[in-house]
Motif scaffolding. Structure first.
Motif, short mmCIF file in Angstrom:
data_model
loop_
_atom_site.label_atom_id
_atom_site.label_comp_id
_atom_site.label_asym_id
_atom_site.label_seq_id
_atom_site.Cartn_x
_atom_site.Cartn_y
_atom_site.Cartn_z
N SER A 41 28.78 37.49 34.94
CA SER A 41 29.38 37.26 33.62
C SER A 41 30.90 37.15 33.73
N LEU A 42 31.48 36.49 32.77
CA LEU A 42 32.93 36.37 32.71
C LEU A 42 33.56 37.73 32.50
N ASP A 43 32.94 38.59 31.68
CA ASP A 43 33.48 39.93 31.44
C ASP A 43 33.55 40.74 32.74
N ALA A 44 32.50 40.68 33.53
CA ALA A 44 32.50 41.41 34.80
C ALA A 44 33.55 40.83 35.74
N PHE A 45 33.67 39.52 35.78
CA PHE A 45 34.66 38.88 36.63
C PHE A 45 36.07 39.30 36.24
N VAL A 46 36.37 39.28 34.95
CA VAL A 46 37.69 39.66 34.47
C VAL A 46 37.98 41.13 34.80
N SER A 47 36.96 41.97 34.70
CA SER A 47 37.12 43.37 35.04
C SER A 47 37.55 43.53 36.50
N PHE A 48 36.89 42.82 37.41
CA PHE A 48 37.25 42.89 38.82
C PHE A 48 38.60 42.22 39.08
N LEU A 49 38.92 41.20 38.32
CA LEU A 49 40.21 40.55 38.44
C LEU A 49 41.34 41.52 38.09
N TYR A 50 41.17 42.26 37.01
CA TYR A 50 42.17 43.26 36.63
C TYR A 50 42.28 44.37 37.68
N LYS A 51 41.16 44.77 38.24
CA LYS A 51 41.21 45.78 39.31
C LYS A 51 42.01 45.27 40.50
N ALA A 52 41.80 44.02 40.85
CA ALA A 52 42.53 43.43 41.97
C ALA A 52 44.03 43.37 41.67
N ILE A 53 44.38 43.01 40.46
CA ILE A 53 45.79 42.95 40.07
C ILE A 53 46.42 44.34 40.16
N ASP A 54 45.70 45.34 39.68
CA ASP A 54 46.21 46.72 39.74
C ASP A 54 46.38 47.21 41.18
N ARG A 55 45.50 46.78 42.07
CA ARG A 55 45.53 47.24 43.46
C ARG A 55 46.59 46.53 44.30
N THR A 56 47.08 45.40 43.83
CA THR A 56 48.02 44.62 44.62
C THR A 56 49.35 45.34 44.76
N GLU A 57 49.80 45.42 45.99
CA GLU A 57 51.05 46.10 46.29
C GLU A 57 52.22 45.33 45.66
N ALA A 58 53.10 46.05 45.00
CA ALA A 58 54.25 45.43 44.33
C ALA A 58 55.30 44.99 45.34
N THR A 59 56.03 43.96 45.00
CA THR A 59 57.14 43.48 45.81
C THR A 59 58.13 42.76 44.90
N ALA A 60 59.39 42.78 45.28
CA ALA A 60 60.42 42.14 44.47
C ALA A 60 60.42 40.62 44.65
N ASP A 61 59.94 40.15 45.79
CA ASP A 61 59.89 38.72 46.08
C ASP A 61 58.68 38.11 45.37
N LEU A 69 48.74 38.74 45.50
CA LEU A 69 47.76 38.70 44.40
C LEU A 69 46.56 37.84 44.78
N ILE A 70 46.82 36.66 45.30
CA ILE A 70 45.73 35.75 45.67
C ILE A 70 44.84 36.39 46.74
N THR A 71 45.45 36.99 47.74
CA THR A 71 44.67 37.63 48.82
C THR A 71 43.83 38.79 48.28
N THR A 72 44.44 39.62 47.46
CA THR A 72 43.70 40.77 46.91
C THR A 72 42.59 40.32 45.98
N ILE A 73 42.84 39.33 45.18
CA ILE A 73 41.81 38.82 44.27
C ILE A 73 40.64 38.25 45.08
N ARG A 74 40.95 37.46 46.09
CA ARG A 74 39.88 36.89 46.93
C ARG A 74 39.01 37.98 47.54
N MET A 75 39.64 38.98 48.12
CA MET A 75 38.88 40.03 48.79
C MET A 75 38.09 40.88 47.80
N THR A 76 38.67 41.17 46.65
CA THR A 76 37.97 41.98 45.64
C THR A 76 36.74 41.24 45.13
N ILE A 77 36.89 39.98 44.81
CA ILE A 77 35.75 39.19 44.31
C ILE A 77 34.72 38.99 45.42
#
Length: 87
Positions: A41-61, A69-77
């Motif tokens: 479902s789209l709802d489940a996908f969005v839920s995992f997408l948000y988890k991936a965004i939250d898990r992504t290490e922050a950087t100023a660049d 973000l792209i790498t973390t989203i790919r691996m999470t999904i």
């Protein structure tokens, strides 16, 4: 007016992340043609997408942030879909 321009510029910088998410979603929903049980479902996908965004290490660049973000989203999904696949 300046705020609108700034928001539009910022949004464009994250467009590759949005494109990646879109491609991944439309790829996984095609799995139901392989096996009826593989429905996501789209709802489940969005839920995992948000988890991936939250898990992504922050950087100023920003370019590095987009890559992370792209790498973390790919691996999470991938892990989410992989858990549900039958052998």
């Amino acid at each position: 007016r300046d705020t609108e321009v700034q928001i539009n510029d910022s949004r464009e910088l994250y467009r590759p992340v949005a494109a990646e998410g879109s491609v991944l979603f439309f790829l996984i929903i095609q799995l139901c043609f392989v096996e009826f049980m593989y429905q996501y479902s789209l709802d489940a996908f969005v839920s995992f997408l948000y988890k991936a965004i939250d898990r992504t290490e922050a950087t100023a660049d920003l370019d590095e942030r987009v890559k992370r973000l792209i790498t973390t989203i790919r691996m999470t999904i991938f892990r989410w879909v992989n858990r549900g696949l039958f052998e």
